[in-house]
Scaffold this motif. Sequence first.
Motif, PDB file in Angstrom:
ATOM      1  N   LEU A  44       1.594   6.344  -7.191  1.00 10.87           N
ATOM      2  CA  LEU A  44       0.505   7.193  -7.672  1.00 10.87           C
ATOM      3  C   LEU A  44       0.891   8.667  -7.604  1.00 10.87           C
ATOM      4  O   LEU A  44       0.626   9.434  -8.548  1.00 10.87           O
ATOM      5  N   ILE A  45       1.515   9.064  -6.506  1.00 11.18           N
ATOM      6  CA  ILE A  45       1.944  10.458  -6.391  1.00 11.18           C
ATOM      7  C   ILE A  45       3.037  10.766  -7.408  1.00 11.18           C
ATOM      8  O   ILE A  45       3.051  11.846  -8.024  1.00 11.18           O
ATOM      9  N   PHE A  46       3.946   9.820  -7.620  1.00  9.27           N
ATOM     10  CA  PHE A  46       5.004  10.027  -8.611  1.00  9.27           C
ATOM     11  C   PHE A  46       4.425  10.197 -10.013  1.00  9.27           C
ATOM     12  O   PHE A  46       4.844  11.093 -10.759  1.00  9.27           O
ATOM     13  N   LEU A  47       3.457   9.355 -10.372  1.00  8.20           N
ATOM     14  CA  LEU A  47       2.846   9.461 -11.696  1.00  8.20           C
ATOM     15  C   LEU A  47       2.097  10.776 -11.861  1.00  8.20           C
ATOM     16  O   LEU A  47       2.028  11.336 -12.969  1.00  8.20           O
TER      17      LEU A  47
ATOM     18  N   VAL B 190      10.500  13.558  -3.814  1.00  7.38           N
ATOM     19  CA  VAL B 190       9.371  14.374  -3.363  1.00  7.38           C
ATOM     20  C   VAL B 190       8.144  13.504  -3.116  1.00  7.38           C
ATOM     21  O   VAL B 190       7.378  13.716  -2.167  1.00  7.38           O
ATOM     22  N   SER B 191       7.941  12.500  -3.968  1.00  7.63           N
ATOM     23  CA  SER B 191       6.801  11.590  -3.790  1.00  7.63           C
ATOM     24  C   SER B 191       6.901  10.835  -2.473  1.00  7.63           C
ATOM     25  O   SER B 191       5.896  10.633  -1.786  1.00  7.63           O
ATOM     26  N   VAL B 192       8.117  10.429  -2.109  1.00  9.40           N
ATOM     27  CA  VAL B 192       8.308   9.743  -0.829  1.00  9.40           C
ATOM     28  C   VAL B 192       8.015  10.691   0.330  1.00  9.40           C
ATOM     29  O   VAL B 192       7.350  10.307   1.310  1.00  9.40           O
ATOM     30  N   PHE B 193       8.482  11.927   0.236  1.00  7.78           N
ATOM     31  CA  PHE B 193       8.239  12.897   1.302  1.00  7.78           C
ATOM     32  C   PHE B 193       6.749  13.181   1.455  1.00  7.78           C
ATOM     33  O   PHE B 193       6.232  13.268   2.572  1.00  7.78           O
ATOM     34  N   ILE B 194       6.057  13.333   0.340  1.00 10.94           N
ATOM     35  CA  ILE B 194       4.619  13.608   0.411  1.00 10.94           C
ATOM     36  C   ILE B 194       3.857  12.406   0.965  1.00 10.94           C
ATOM     37  O   ILE B 194       2.863  12.552   1.682  1.00 10.94           O
TER      38      ILE B 194
ATOM     39  N   ARG C 166       0.829  -1.203   0.000  1.00 13.84           N
ATOM     40  CA  ARG C 166       0.000   0.000   0.000  1.00 13.84           C
ATOM     41  C   ARG C 166       0.867   1.259   0.000  1.00 13.84           C
ATOM     42  O   ARG C 166       0.558   2.231  -0.702  1.00 13.84           O
ATOM     43  N   SER C 167       1.947   1.235   0.766  1.00 10.38           N
ATOM     44  CA  SER C 167       2.846   2.387   0.800  1.00 10.38           C
ATOM     45  C   SER C 167       3.509   2.602  -0.556  1.00 10.38           C
ATOM     46  O   SER C 167       3.616   3.745  -1.040  1.00 10.38           O
ATOM     47  N   MET C 168       3.949   1.512  -1.197  1.00  7.46           N
ATOM     48  CA  MET C 168       4.589   1.630  -2.505  1.00  7.46           C
ATOM     49  C   MET C 168       3.601   2.114  -3.562  1.00  7.46           C
ATOM     50  O   MET C 168       3.960   2.922  -4.433  1.00  7.46           O
TER      51      MET C 168
END
Length: 265
Positions: free
Chosen positions: A29-32, A78-82, A22-24
């Motif tokens: 999704l945020i990265f895309l 940035v996606s990981v931080f968000i 779920r985390s990945m």
Amino acid sequence: MSVEDTQPLISHLIELRSRLLRSMVCILLIFLALVYFSNDIYHMVSAPLMTQLPHGASMIATDVASPFLTPIKLTLIVSVFISAPYILYQVWSFIAPALYKHERRLMMPLLFSSTALFYLGMAFAYFVVFPLAFGFFVKTAPEGILISTDINNYLNFVMALFFAFGVSFEVPVAIILLCWSGVTTPDDLKKKRPYIIVGAFVVGMLMTPPDVFSQTLLAIPMCILFEIGVFFARFYVGKGRKKADEQDEEDCADEQSDDSEKPSA
């Protein structure tokens, strides 16, 4: 080990895998959603340096693929931080069943405050440290030196500062946890204040790039946050140990009542 003994372990591993997936998926999704704006994101992150560069100077790319890969790399970070709040929620959901009630009541505010403090540390680095540090570096450059920073080296530099300031702003949470668990007390920490101040500068030296300016800008907030943590830790002194002992007494009482209810042979 019997089959019944392995069932709980297997179920925990399955749940852990589910939480990780779920985390990945959240990060993906945020990265895309952000990858189309990769260049804009990099421009925003590089703005503190670009505004300080002299007229005619610019950033460069020494590798052929850097203009494409570096903004993509930044977008992934940035996606990981968000995604950090959602990831922490998954961690919380996994470990919460194993905690006592008083531990659950403490952990949820700490997860929220630690996330907020990490973001606050990154914001402090971007809005305060970067303009001061880059302005200092540019103005102290020797005459005749053209400043042209590689975009990948710049990204590594600012990510190191983001992480260092984000982690350093967790000092109040760490102090509260130590005092809550009974490891130390605010009075003991006050007595060790001179050593902690020196330690803050040592940590700043280790966690920041090799320059005194960044080290000082990290050490000073850590000292201030230490004082804030000591102040609030007064309200948590010994509470964790006391509640744990009370919980152990309740568990022992429940076990004794269960034994007394068992019929005698």
